[in-house]
Design a protein around this motif. Structure first.
Motif, PDB file in Angstrom:
ATOM      1  N   TRP A 160      40.788  39.777 -22.487  1.00 20.01           N
ATOM      2  CA  TRP A 160      40.194  38.737 -23.326  1.00 20.01           C
ATOM      3  C   TRP A 160      38.744  38.453 -22.922  1.00 20.01           C
ATOM      4  CZ3 TRP A 160      41.573  35.816 -27.576  1.00 20.01           C
ATOM      5  CH2 TRP A 160      40.897  34.617 -27.787  1.00 20.01           C
ATOM      6  N   ARG A 161      38.448  38.575 -21.631  1.00 15.27           N
ATOM      7  CA  ARG A 161      37.123  38.225 -21.122  1.00 15.27           C
ATOM      8  C   ARG A 161      36.206  39.430 -20.912  1.00 15.27           C
ATOM      9  NH1 ARG A 161      39.120  33.669 -16.655  1.00 15.27           N
ATOM     10  NH2 ARG A 161      40.023  32.228 -18.193  1.00 15.27           N
ATOM     11  N   PHE A 162      36.625  40.602 -21.327  1.00 19.39           N
ATOM     12  CA  PHE A 162      35.803  41.803 -21.156  1.00 19.39           C
ATOM     13  C   PHE A 162      34.823  41.891 -22.331  1.00 19.39           C
ATOM     14  CE2 PHE A 162      39.337  44.214 -18.640  1.00 19.39           C
ATOM     15  CZ  PHE A 162      39.209  43.300 -17.608  1.00 19.39           C
ATOM     16  N   ARG A 163      33.700  41.207 -22.226  1.00 14.53           N
ATOM     17  CA  ARG A 163      32.780  41.078 -23.357  1.00 14.53           C
ATOM     18  C   ARG A 163      32.091  42.377 -23.720  1.00 14.53           C
ATOM     19  NH1 ARG A 163      35.173  37.113 -25.666  1.00 14.53           N
ATOM     20  NH2 ARG A 163      35.322  35.240 -24.351  1.00 14.53           N
ATOM     21  N   GLU A 164      32.138  43.362 -22.826  1.00 11.99           N
ATOM     22  CA  GLU A 164      31.517  44.636 -23.176  1.00 11.99           C
ATOM     23  C   GLU A 164      32.180  45.272 -24.393  1.00 11.99           C
ATOM     24  OE1 GLU A 164      34.305  45.736 -19.632  1.00 11.99           O
ATOM     25  OE2 GLU A 164      33.190  43.992 -20.383  1.00 11.99           O
ATOM     26  N   TYR A 165      33.436  44.857 -24.687  1.00 11.14           N
ATOM     27  CA  TYR A 165      34.128  45.440 -25.837  1.00 11.14           C
ATOM     28  C   TYR A 165      33.670  44.835 -27.164  1.00 11.14           C
ATOM     29  CZ  TYR A 165      37.002  48.205 -22.786  1.00 11.14           C
ATOM     30  OH  TYR A 165      37.423  49.139 -21.870  1.00 11.14           O
ATOM     31  N   ASN A 166      32.700  43.938 -27.118  1.00 10.97           N
ATOM     32  CA  ASN A 166      32.046  43.510 -28.354  1.00 10.97           C
ATOM     33  C   ASN A 166      31.087  44.578 -28.869  1.00 10.97           C
ATOM     34  OD1 ASN A 166      33.374  41.044 -28.426  1.00 10.97           O
ATOM     35  ND2 ASN A 166      31.775  39.988 -27.273  1.00 10.97           N
ATOM     36  N   ASP A 167      30.832  45.582 -28.043  1.00  5.56           N
ATOM     37  CA  ASP A 167      30.040  46.742 -28.448  1.00  5.56           C
ATOM     38  C   ASP A 167      30.985  47.731 -29.120  1.00  5.56           C
ATOM     39  OD1 ASP A 167      28.639  49.164 -28.615  1.00  5.56           O
ATOM     40  OD2 ASP A 167      27.549  48.801 -26.751  1.00  5.56           O
ATOM     41  N   TRP A 168      30.809  47.949 -30.413  1.00  9.86           N
ATOM     42  CA  TRP A 168      31.759  48.754 -31.166  1.00  9.86           C
ATOM     43  C   TRP A 168      31.684  50.238 -30.842  1.00  9.86           C
ATOM     44  CZ3 TRP A 168      35.957  46.990 -33.337  1.00  9.86           C
ATOM     45  CH2 TRP A 168      36.022  45.614 -33.557  1.00  9.86           C
ATOM     46  N   ARG A 169      30.738  50.640 -29.986  1.00  9.49           N
ATOM     47  CA  ARG A 169      30.726  52.024 -29.515  1.00  9.49           C
ATOM     48  C   ARG A 169      31.856  52.288 -28.513  1.00  9.49           C
ATOM     49  NH1 ARG A 169      24.508  52.343 -27.809  1.00  9.49           N
ATOM     50  NH2 ARG A 169      25.125  50.267 -27.056  1.00  9.49           N
ATOM     51  N   LEU A 170      32.476  51.232 -28.022  1.00 11.48           N
ATOM     52  CA  LEU A 170      33.638  51.381 -27.147  1.00 11.48           C
ATOM     53  C   LEU A 170      34.938  51.463 -27.948  1.00 11.48           C
ATOM     54  CD1 LEU A 170      32.836  49.050 -24.110  1.00 11.48           C
ATOM     55  CD2 LEU A 170      32.308  51.471 -24.447  1.00 11.48           C
ATOM     56  N   TRP A 171      34.816  51.529 -29.271  1.00 10.60           N
ATOM     57  CA  TRP A 171      35.982  51.608 -30.151  1.00 10.60           C
ATOM     58  C   TRP A 171      35.939  52.898 -30.953  1.00 10.60           C
ATOM     59  CZ3 TRP A 171      39.818  47.997 -29.827  1.00 10.60           C
ATOM     60  CH2 TRP A 171      39.508  46.846 -29.083  1.00 10.60           C
ATOM     61  N   GLY A 172      37.116  53.399 -31.296  1.00 14.87           N
ATOM     62  CA  GLY A 172      37.226  54.634 -32.042  1.00 14.87           C
ATOM     63  C   GLY A 172      36.921  54.443 -33.512  1.00 14.87           C
ATOM     64  N   VAL A 173      36.997  55.535 -34.261  1.00 14.64           N
ATOM     65  CA  VAL A 173      36.657  55.500 -35.685  1.00 14.64           C
ATOM     66  C   VAL A 173      37.625  54.637 -36.480  1.00 14.64           C
ATOM     67  CG1 VAL A 173      35.454  57.709 -35.679  1.00 14.64           C
ATOM     68  CG2 VAL A 173      37.933  57.659 -36.063  1.00 14.64           C
ATOM     69  N   ASP A 174      38.832  54.438 -35.952  1.00 14.75           N
ATOM     70  CA  ASP A 174      39.790  53.604 -36.686  1.00 14.75           C
ATOM     71  C   ASP A 174      39.553  52.114 -36.454  1.00 14.75           C
ATOM     72  OD1 ASP A 174      40.771  53.171 -34.121  1.00 14.75           O
ATOM     73  OD2 ASP A 174      42.789  53.922 -34.536  1.00 14.75           O
ATOM     74  N   ARG A 175      38.633  51.756 -35.538  1.00  9.28           N
ATOM     75  CA  ARG A 175      38.266  50.367 -35.230  1.00  9.28           C
ATOM     76  C   ARG A 175      39.439  49.556 -34.694  1.00  9.28           C
ATOM     77  NH1 ARG A 175      34.570  48.776 -40.594  1.00  9.28           N
ATOM     78  NH2 ARG A 175      33.582  50.829 -40.840  1.00  9.28           N
TER      79      ARG A 175
END
Length: 259
Positions: A160-175
């Motif tokens: 919940w507190r890992f704010r780096e995951y607000n960067d959508w480059r850390l997410w795959g194409v399926d979001r």
């Protein structure tokens, strides 16, 4: 620091490794749990080290508790990571209190087996236009999970507190699932929680493309057609993407970094 000799990973697609594609591996994915196990094995080489991953995409809390926990406990693990409940939260109706009661009992089985247990809070999806609506449910889930962890002696990996995951480059194409960099980052977060010094180099992230409004609308339409539509369709039919899949690593083995 006590070394982990038998590591068992439990859960759903998050732990199975979706988004971190590797055609050479079971189910064609790798994921943060594999990467964590590889680092543990490399940092503490010994014949007794073993790793199993029982996670299967699409599994809900009850399925994880009934299909994975007892199997894991029988392996006499020294470390268990478990991520469960978010697929339930995404359903139209969910009794979060009852779900966490079951989770508490499952965690108790694992700690009674002698395992160090790491559990994950749910991600804060406030920056997602699609999943922001479950933020309140996830916050309630997280607060109840913190209480369960305190009572059962589990440790929190605070996604919940890992704010780096607000960067959508850390997410795959399926979001919906982390990208390879996202999985590597999560592995490093877990290694940090375990008190390990090993870290996996994070690949350079691509530049954020500048998109026009028309291009963004086109991208969103394609994403809805390719990912959201099938996801909703499976739920309406009562089926899961993991219904015909087996656990990737059902037995303890010594992991090696793929060549």
């Amino acid at each position: 620091m006590e070394f982990t000799e038998r590591y068992v990973a439990l859960g759903d697609s998050f732990t199975e490794g979706l988004g971190d594609t590797d055609p050479q591996l079971p189910n064609q994915v790798r994921g943060w749990a594999d990467r964590t196990a590889e680092q543990l094995a490399a940092a503490h080489p010994r014949e007794s080290f073993g790793y199993a991953n029982l996670a299967i995409r699409g599994k809900k809390m009850k399925q994880i508790l009934t299909e994975q926990v007892d199997t894991a406990a029988a392996m006499k693990p020294t470390l268990v990571t478990i991520y469960a409940g978010i697929n339930d939260i995404l359903r139209p109706r969910v009794d979060i209190d009852a779900m966490l009661d079951g989770y508490s009992a499952g965690i108790a089985k694992l700690t009674a087996a002698g395992a160090r247990v790491l559990v994950f809070t749910g991600f804060d999806a406030s920056t997602s236009k699609v999943f922001a609506g479950i933020r309140g449910r996830t916050a309630v889930y997280n607060e109840l999970l913190r209480e369960v962890a305190e009572v059962r002696g589990a440790e929190i990996v605070d996604y919940w507190r890992f704010r780096e995951y607000n960067d959508w480059r850390l997410w795959g194409v399926d979001r919906m699932h982390m990208s390879t960099p996202g999985h590597i980052n999560m592995a490093n977060r877990v290694l940090e929680k375990l008190g390990e010094t090993a870290r996996i180099p994070l690949p350079e992230l691509p530049a954020i493309p500048v998109r026009t409004t028309a291009e963004t609308l086109k991208d969103n339409a394609a994403w809805t057609r390719e990912y959201v539509g099938p996801w909703i369709g499976r739920r309406l039919r009562g089926v899961s993407s993991g219904d015909n899949l087996e656990a990737r690593w059902p037995e303890l083995h010594t992991p090696v970094v793929p060549g």
